[in-house]
Scaffold this motif. Structure first.
Motif, PDB file in Angstrom:
ATOM      1  N   ARG A  35      58.141  48.612  34.076  1.00 38.48           N
ATOM      2  CA  ARG A  35      56.680  48.684  34.045  1.00 38.48           C
ATOM      3  C   ARG A  35      56.218  50.072  34.480  1.00 38.48           C
ATOM      4  O   ARG A  35      56.668  50.586  35.506  1.00 38.48           O
ATOM      5  CB  ARG A  35      56.082  47.624  34.965  1.00 38.48           C
ATOM      6  CG  ARG A  35      54.567  47.531  34.875  1.00 38.48           C
ATOM      7  CD  ARG A  35      54.061  46.326  35.629  1.00 38.48           C
ATOM      8  NE  ARG A  35      54.486  45.090  34.996  1.00 38.48           N
ATOM      9  CZ  ARG A  35      53.808  44.479  34.026  1.00 38.48           C
ATOM     10  NH1 ARG A  35      52.674  44.981  33.596  1.00 38.48           N
ATOM     11  NH2 ARG A  35      54.248  43.363  33.512  1.00 38.48           N
ATOM     12  N   ASP A  38      51.341  53.052  36.511  1.00 39.34           N
ATOM     13  CA  ASP A  38      49.909  52.754  36.450  1.00 39.34           C
ATOM     14  C   ASP A  38      49.617  51.271  36.266  1.00 39.34           C
ATOM     15  O   ASP A  38      48.493  50.833  36.497  1.00 39.34           O
ATOM     16  CB  ASP A  38      49.259  53.538  35.303  1.00 39.34           C
ATOM     17  CG  ASP A  38      49.265  55.036  35.547  1.00 39.34           C
ATOM     18  OD1 ASP A  38      49.389  55.444  36.726  1.00 39.34           O
ATOM     19  OD2 ASP A  38      49.146  55.792  34.571  1.00 39.34           O
ATOM     20  N   ASP A  39      50.610  50.509  35.846  1.00 37.66           N
ATOM     21  CA  ASP A  39      50.418  49.070  35.628  1.00 37.66           C
ATOM     22  C   ASP A  39      50.890  48.225  36.800  1.00 37.66           C
ATOM     23  O   ASP A  39      50.993  47.005  36.695  1.00 37.66           O
ATOM     24  CB  ASP A  39      51.142  48.628  34.347  1.00 37.66           C
ATOM     25  CG  ASP A  39      50.488  49.189  33.100  1.00 37.66           C
ATOM     26  OD1 ASP A  39      49.318  49.621  33.174  1.00 37.66           O
ATOM     27  OD2 ASP A  39      51.147  49.203  32.044  1.00 37.66           O
ATOM     28  N   VAL A  40      51.191  48.882  37.924  1.00 38.64           N
ATOM     29  CA  VAL A  40      51.621  48.181  39.138  1.00 38.64           C
ATOM     30  C   VAL A  40      50.552  48.359  40.195  1.00 38.64           C
ATOM     31  O   VAL A  40      50.058  49.458  40.412  1.00 38.64           O
ATOM     32  CB  VAL A  40      52.977  48.732  39.646  1.00 38.64           C
ATOM     33  CG1 VAL A  40      53.368  48.091  40.966  1.00 38.64           C
ATOM     34  CG2 VAL A  40      54.053  48.525  38.599  1.00 38.64           C
ATOM     35  N   ARG A  41      50.181  47.266  40.831  1.00 33.57           N
ATOM     36  CA  ARG A  41      49.219  47.343  41.935  1.00 33.57           C
ATOM     37  C   ARG A  41      49.954  47.805  43.184  1.00 33.57           C
ATOM     38  O   ARG A  41      50.896  47.164  43.629  1.00 33.57           O
ATOM     39  CB  ARG A  41      48.594  45.980  42.195  1.00 33.57           C
ATOM     40  CG  ARG A  41      47.665  45.558  41.108  1.00 33.57           C
ATOM     41  CD  ARG A  41      46.911  44.314  41.506  1.00 33.57           C
ATOM     42  NE  ARG A  41      45.943  44.027  40.464  1.00 33.57           N
ATOM     43  CZ  ARG A  41      45.746  42.838  39.962  1.00 33.57           C
ATOM     44  NH1 ARG A  41      46.411  41.798  40.419  1.00 33.57           N
ATOM     45  NH2 ARG A  41      44.857  42.655  39.018  1.00 33.57           N
ATOM     46  N   TRP A  47      56.939  47.652  46.528  1.00 35.25           N
ATOM     47  CA  TRP A  47      57.286  46.424  45.796  1.00 35.25           C
ATOM     48  C   TRP A  47      58.795  46.244  45.722  1.00 35.25           C
ATOM     49  O   TRP A  47      59.301  45.117  45.773  1.00 35.25           O
ATOM     50  CB  TRP A  47      56.658  46.407  44.411  1.00 35.25           C
ATOM     51  CG  TRP A  47      55.215  46.017  44.457  1.00 35.25           C
ATOM     52  CD1 TRP A  47      54.146  46.794  44.143  1.00 35.25           C
ATOM     53  CD2 TRP A  47      54.672  44.761  44.868  1.00 35.25           C
ATOM     54  NE1 TRP A  47      52.981  46.098  44.336  1.00 35.25           N
ATOM     55  CE2 TRP A  47      53.273  44.842  44.778  1.00 35.25           C
ATOM     56  CE3 TRP A  47      55.238  43.574  45.315  1.00 35.25           C
ATOM     57  CZ2 TRP A  47      52.436  43.771  45.102  1.00 35.25           C
ATOM     58  CZ3 TRP A  47      54.407  42.511  45.642  1.00 35.25           C
ATOM     59  CH2 TRP A  47      53.024  42.626  45.533  1.00 35.25           C
ATOM     60  N   TRP A  64      50.866  38.956  41.954  1.00 39.81           N
ATOM     61  CA  TRP A  64      49.831  39.906  42.356  1.00 39.81           C
ATOM     62  C   TRP A  64      50.192  41.370  42.162  1.00 39.81           C
ATOM     63  O   TRP A  64      49.314  42.229  42.247  1.00 39.81           O
ATOM     64  CB  TRP A  64      49.470  39.689  43.831  1.00 39.81           C
ATOM     65  CG  TRP A  64      48.942  38.323  44.086  1.00 39.81           C
ATOM     66  CD1 TRP A  64      47.801  37.780  43.574  1.00 39.81           C
ATOM     67  CD2 TRP A  64      49.525  37.314  44.894  1.00 39.81           C
ATOM     68  NE1 TRP A  64      47.649  36.496  44.027  1.00 39.81           N
ATOM     69  CE2 TRP A  64      48.708  36.180  44.846  1.00 39.81           C
ATOM     70  CE3 TRP A  64      50.682  37.259  45.665  1.00 39.81           C
ATOM     71  CZ2 TRP A  64      48.996  35.018  45.515  1.00 39.81           C
ATOM     72  CZ3 TRP A  64      50.961  36.091  46.342  1.00 39.81           C
ATOM     73  CH2 TRP A  64      50.120  34.998  46.268  1.00 39.81           C
ATOM     74  N   ARG A  66      51.419  42.977  39.474  1.00 39.31           N
ATOM     75  CA  ARG A  66      51.282  43.553  38.138  1.00 39.31           C
ATOM     76  C   ARG A  66      49.817  43.544  37.716  1.00 39.31           C
ATOM     77  O   ARG A  66      49.097  42.593  37.976  1.00 39.31           O
ATOM     78  CB  ARG A  66      52.082  42.738  37.127  1.00 39.31           C
ATOM     79  CG  ARG A  66      53.530  42.601  37.554  1.00 39.31           C
ATOM     80  CD  ARG A  66      54.324  41.754  36.595  1.00 39.31           C
ATOM     81  NE  ARG A  66      53.832  40.394  36.563  1.00 39.31           N
ATOM     82  CZ  ARG A  66      54.188  39.505  35.655  1.00 39.31           C
ATOM     83  NH1 ARG A  66      55.040  39.833  34.709  1.00 39.31           N
ATOM     84  NH2 ARG A  66      53.702  38.291  35.682  1.00 39.31           N
ATOM     85  N   ARG A  67      49.418  44.610  37.065  1.00 38.58           N
ATOM     86  CA  ARG A  67      48.072  44.648  36.502  1.00 38.58           C
ATOM     87  C   ARG A  67      48.087  43.914  35.170  1.00 38.58           C
ATOM     88  O   ARG A  67      49.088  43.907  34.460  1.00 38.58           O
ATOM     89  CB  ARG A  67      47.622  46.086  36.264  1.00 38.58           C
ATOM     90  CG  ARG A  67      47.428  46.867  37.526  1.00 38.58           C
ATOM     91  CD  ARG A  67      46.698  48.177  37.244  1.00 38.58           C
ATOM     92  NE  ARG A  67      46.740  49.049  38.396  1.00 38.58           N
ATOM     93  CZ  ARG A  67      45.929  48.949  39.435  1.00 38.58           C
ATOM     94  NH1 ARG A  67      45.022  48.017  39.468  1.00 38.58           N
ATOM     95  NH2 ARG A  67      46.034  49.804  40.437  1.00 38.58           N
ATOM     96  N   ARG A  68      46.986  43.319  34.843  1.00 40.37           N
ATOM     97  CA  ARG A  68      46.866  42.612  33.563  1.00 40.37           C
ATOM     98  C   ARG A  68      46.822  43.633  32.425  1.00 40.37           C
ATOM     99  O   ARG A  68      46.293  44.738  32.591  1.00 40.37           O
ATOM    100  CB  ARG A  68      45.599  41.758  33.532  1.00 40.37           C
ATOM    101  CG  ARG A  68      45.552  40.733  34.632  1.00 40.37           C
ATOM    102  CD  ARG A  68      46.524  39.615  34.321  1.00 40.37           C
ATOM    103  NE  ARG A  68      46.456  38.598  35.361  1.00 40.37           N
ATOM    104  CZ  ARG A  68      47.513  38.064  35.914  1.00 40.37           C
ATOM    105  NH1 ARG A  68      48.714  38.441  35.569  1.00 40.37           N
ATOM    106  NH2 ARG A  68      47.394  37.154  36.839  1.00 40.37           N
ATOM    107  N   ARG A  70      45.626  45.759  29.406  1.00 46.02           N
ATOM    108  CA  ARG A  70      44.274  46.162  29.017  1.00 46.02           C
ATOM    109  C   ARG A  70      43.977  45.654  27.611  1.00 46.02           C
ATOM    110  O   ARG A  70      44.842  45.659  26.748  1.00 46.02           O
ATOM    111  CB  ARG A  70      44.173  47.689  29.058  1.00 46.02           C
ATOM    112  CG  ARG A  70      44.338  48.215  30.465  1.00 46.02           C
ATOM    113  CD  ARG A  70      44.295  49.733  30.484  1.00 46.02           C
ATOM    114  NE  ARG A  70      44.569  50.223  31.805  1.00 46.02           N
ATOM    115  CZ  ARG A  70      45.747  50.689  32.201  1.00 46.02           C
ATOM    116  NH1 ARG A  70      46.743  50.730  31.367  1.00 46.02           N
ATOM    117  NH2 ARG A  70      45.916  51.114  33.435  1.00 46.02           N
TER     118      ARG A  70
END
Length: 71
Positions: A35, A38-41, A47, A64, A66-68, A70
């Motif tokens: 991933r 930028d797609d990881v919170r 992590w 929680w 991973r970002r959803r 776009r």
């Protein structure tokens, strides 16, 4: 308690739980490895450490971390 002292049912339950934990960890590790940052919170390094906290780390990352995607 030793493995051979456990009943067959308890052995089966432990093997099932260990398999689920291994699958969750492998899924979280593979996802985090591929991933984009930028797609990881949060920070990926945190992590990585969090995934090692069994069994809560992989579950927390998958829910929680991973970002959803776009739209």
């Amino acid at each position: 308690m030793r493995w051979d002292e456990l009943s067959k049912r308890r052995q089966a339950v432990l093997l099932t739980l260990a398999s689920v934990e291994l699958a969750l960890t492998a899924t979280a590790v593979a996802d985090l490895a591929f991933r984009p940052r930028d797609d990881v919170r949060g920070r990926k390094g945190l992590w990585w450490a969090g995934i090692l906290v069994q069994p809560f780390g992989p579950i927390a990352y998958l829910l929680w971390g991973r970002r959803r995607p776009r739209a």
